[in-house]
Design an enzyme around this catalytic site. Structure first.
Site, short mmCIF file in Angstrom:
data_model
loop_
_atom_site.label_atom_id
_atom_site.label_comp_id
_atom_site.label_asym_id
_atom_site.label_seq_id
_atom_site.Cartn_x
_atom_site.Cartn_y
_atom_site.Cartn_z
N HIS A 1 1.02 -1.31 0.13
CA HIS A 1 -0.03 0.15 0.14
C HIS A 1 0.99 1.24 0.06
O HIS A 1 0.83 2.28 -0.90
CB HIS A 1 -0.94 0.07 1.25
CG HIS A 1 -1.51 1.36 1.71
ND1 HIS A 1 -2.93 1.45 1.00
CD2 HIS A 1 -1.28 2.47 2.21
CE1 HIS A 1 -3.02 2.82 1.22
NE2 HIS A 1 -2.30 3.46 2.19
N GLU A 2 1.74 1.38 0.94
CA GLU A 2 2.53 2.51 1.12
C GLU A 2 3.62 2.53 -0.34
O GLU A 2 3.66 3.65 -0.79
CB GLU A 2 3.78 2.38 2.08
CG GLU A 2 3.13 2.22 3.50
CD GLU A 2 2.37 3.35 3.80
OE1 GLU A 2 2.56 4.48 3.37
OE2 GLU A 2 1.09 3.33 4.50
N HIS B 1 1.57 4.46 -2.92
CA HIS B 1 1.74 5.78 -2.66
C HIS B 1 2.88 6.35 -3.59
O HIS B 1 3.06 7.29 -4.17
CB HIS B 1 1.94 6.36 -1.36
CG HIS B 1 0.39 6.23 -0.61
ND1 HIS B 1 -0.59 6.86 -1.08
CD2 HIS B 1 0.17 5.63 0.58
CE1 HIS B 1 -1.56 6.73 -0.02
NE2 HIS B 1 -1.10 5.95 0.89
N GLU C 1 -5.58 7.26 -1.16
CA GLU C 1 -5.54 5.94 -0.51
C GLU C 1 -6.46 4.85 -1.16
O GLU C 1 -5.68 3.64 -1.08
CB GLU C 1 -6.30 6.13 0.91
CG GLU C 1 -5.55 7.10 1.82
CD GLU C 1 -4.12 6.64 2.12
OE1 GLU C 1 -4.04 5.39 2.42
OE2 GLU C 1 -3.21 7.59 2.32
N ASP D 1 -4.38 1.23 -1.86
CA ASP D 1 -4.99 -0.12 -1.69
C ASP D 1 -4.95 -1.03 -2.82
O ASP D 1 -4.75 -2.13 -2.60
CB ASP D 1 -6.24 0.04 -1.04
CG ASP D 1 -6.18 0.70 0.32
OD1 ASP D 1 -5.34 0.48 1.04
OD2 ASP D 1 -7.42 1.17 0.79
#
Length: 418
Positions: free
Chosen positions: A266-267, A270, A341, A345
């Site tokens: 997930h990070e 980003h 976000e 995800d």
């Protein structure tokens, strides 16, 4: 002009308190329904923690308002009359840092209460009083040192340029970027002990994930965050070659390897989408707006405040109104951030391979449980405060069907507050 300034700040305070009151009513109503994502006991415990936090927020907002009235009433004038240096630069630094120090001292009781009363009650606090005092003193000294340098820089710009507000924005924006780059290093030096990840298998899998997105890091580290707090967390700090992957030891302890990789995926999502640069750009836009406004305040305002139109006065007024402009920007930043976000995800679940969305969903559930995050919130509160979508919405977006999600509980909670 002064009454307009006071009116704007008053409206900001009223809206802030209103959103907190609506959240408290919503959560107190929702906790009476069927538990969502959590066991019944944990659901109620998370609700009580959320309500307690909002009550502290209301008290803090009210105190901030009193402090604001003090500063524009007699506070700035008091510093102006009682701080004396022949050197103009030192005078400006002393007055502005005096303002910062007084505000910091006023906020200390709230910090102590939240750490040693509220967090202690709900099982988060792992820090000792000595550790807290040490951390507070280190933060205080760093604020004095680096804050003084920043104030000096802004003073020199104001004193040297007609279009000082634009050059001050560029300077402060550069400081913000620099802080992002140096944050992991400073945190490791003064607060957390970072050690290279010893689990070779996990380290290899993390690096494999990073290679898929082109993320170049100076290493994967474990933070001994458990000595202060029981919450789970991880972050990618720094910009460029200074980037680090930092995992809290609590996160490694509570999540399985696949769940941990889903969180990191997930990070990395980003990073792949350039979200850090989008966020920096949004912060830059907010700062530019703030400096444009406070760089063009009429002389009549300073006359009404009975203070001189000196660099220190401009800087103090800017800092006093920073929360207001930040609050106004938050809905815009929130919409962008929540979209990011969802996309992160999606990327995280894809990086996890087959069943990646299930592992990410399991990780999100554990984060909710361990961090005592109440999974339901009032729509108005989400609009003004949430940078992340509600966890239920994230799970739905992932297409995960989890038995613990009771849609009726969500609907009843919404209807109870309408």
């Amino acid at each position: 002009m002064l009454m307009t300034i006071v009116g704007i700040y008053t409206l900001f305070v009223l809206i802030s308190i209103y959103t907190s009151v609506m959240q408290i009513g919503y959560v107190n109503s929702a906790k009476k329904g069927k538990a969502v994502l959590l066991s019944e006991n944990d659901f109620i415990k998370a609700a009580n923690y959320s309500v307690a936090k909002e009550r502290i927020s209301i008290a803090n907002t009210f105190v901030d308002y009193i402090v604001f009235i003090f500063w524009i009433g007699i506070g700035i004038k008091f510093l102006e009359q009682n701080v004396s240096y022949e050197n103009e630069a030192l005078l400006n630094i002393a007055i502005v840092m005096g303002f910062v120090v007084i505000n910091s001292l006023i906020s200390l009781p709230f910090s102590y209460y939240e750490k040693f009363v509220l967090d202690e009650k709900f099982g988060f606090n792992k820090s000792t009083l000595g550790q807290w005092i040490k951390d507070t003193l280190i933060s205080f000294v760093m604020t004095l040192l680096f804050g003084s340098l920043v104030v000096w820089g802004v003073y020199m710009i104001i004193s040297s340029f007609d279009l000082w507000w634009l050059w001050s924005f560029i300077f402060i924006f550069a400081v913000v970027v620099l802080i992002n780059m140096l944050y992991p290093t400073f945190r490791a030096l003064f607060f957390d002990k970072l050690t290279p990840l010893q689990n070779e298998e996990l380290d290899a899998k993390i690096k494999e994930l990073m290679e898929k997105t082109g993320f170049v890091s100076s290493g994967v580290f474990v933070s001994d965050a458990s000595k202060r707090d029981a919450r789970l967390n991880a972050y990618f700090g720094g910009i460029g070659k200074s980037k680090r992957v930092v995992l809290f030891d609590t996160l490694i302890e509570k999540l399985t390897t696949r769940e941990l990789l889903a969180v990191l995926g997930h990070e990395l999502g980003h990073f792949a989408h350039g979200d850090i640069y989008k966020n920096i750009a949004l912060v830059g836009a907010m700062l530019l707006g703030m400096f444009a406004i406070f760089g063009n305040l009429p002389l009549s305002l300073y006359t009404e405040l009975n203070i001189s139109q000196e660099p220190y006065a401009v800087m103090i007024l800017l800092m006093l109104f920073m929360p207001v402009l930040g609050f106004l920007m938050m809905p815009i930043m929130g919409v962008v951030s929540r979209h990011n976000e969802y996309e992160a995800d999606k990327t995280g679940s894809e990086l996890g391979g087959a069943g990646g969305e299930i592992e990410l969903a399991n990780a999100l559930k554990k984060l909710v449980n361990e961090n005592k995050s109440f999974p339901l919130s009032h729509p108005i509160y989400i609009f003004f405060h949430y940078t992340h979508p509600p966890v239920l919405e994230r799970l739905k977006e992932l297409g995960v069907d989890i038995e613990e999600i009771d849609k009726r509980a969500l609907g009843e909670a919404c209807q109870a507050d309408i």
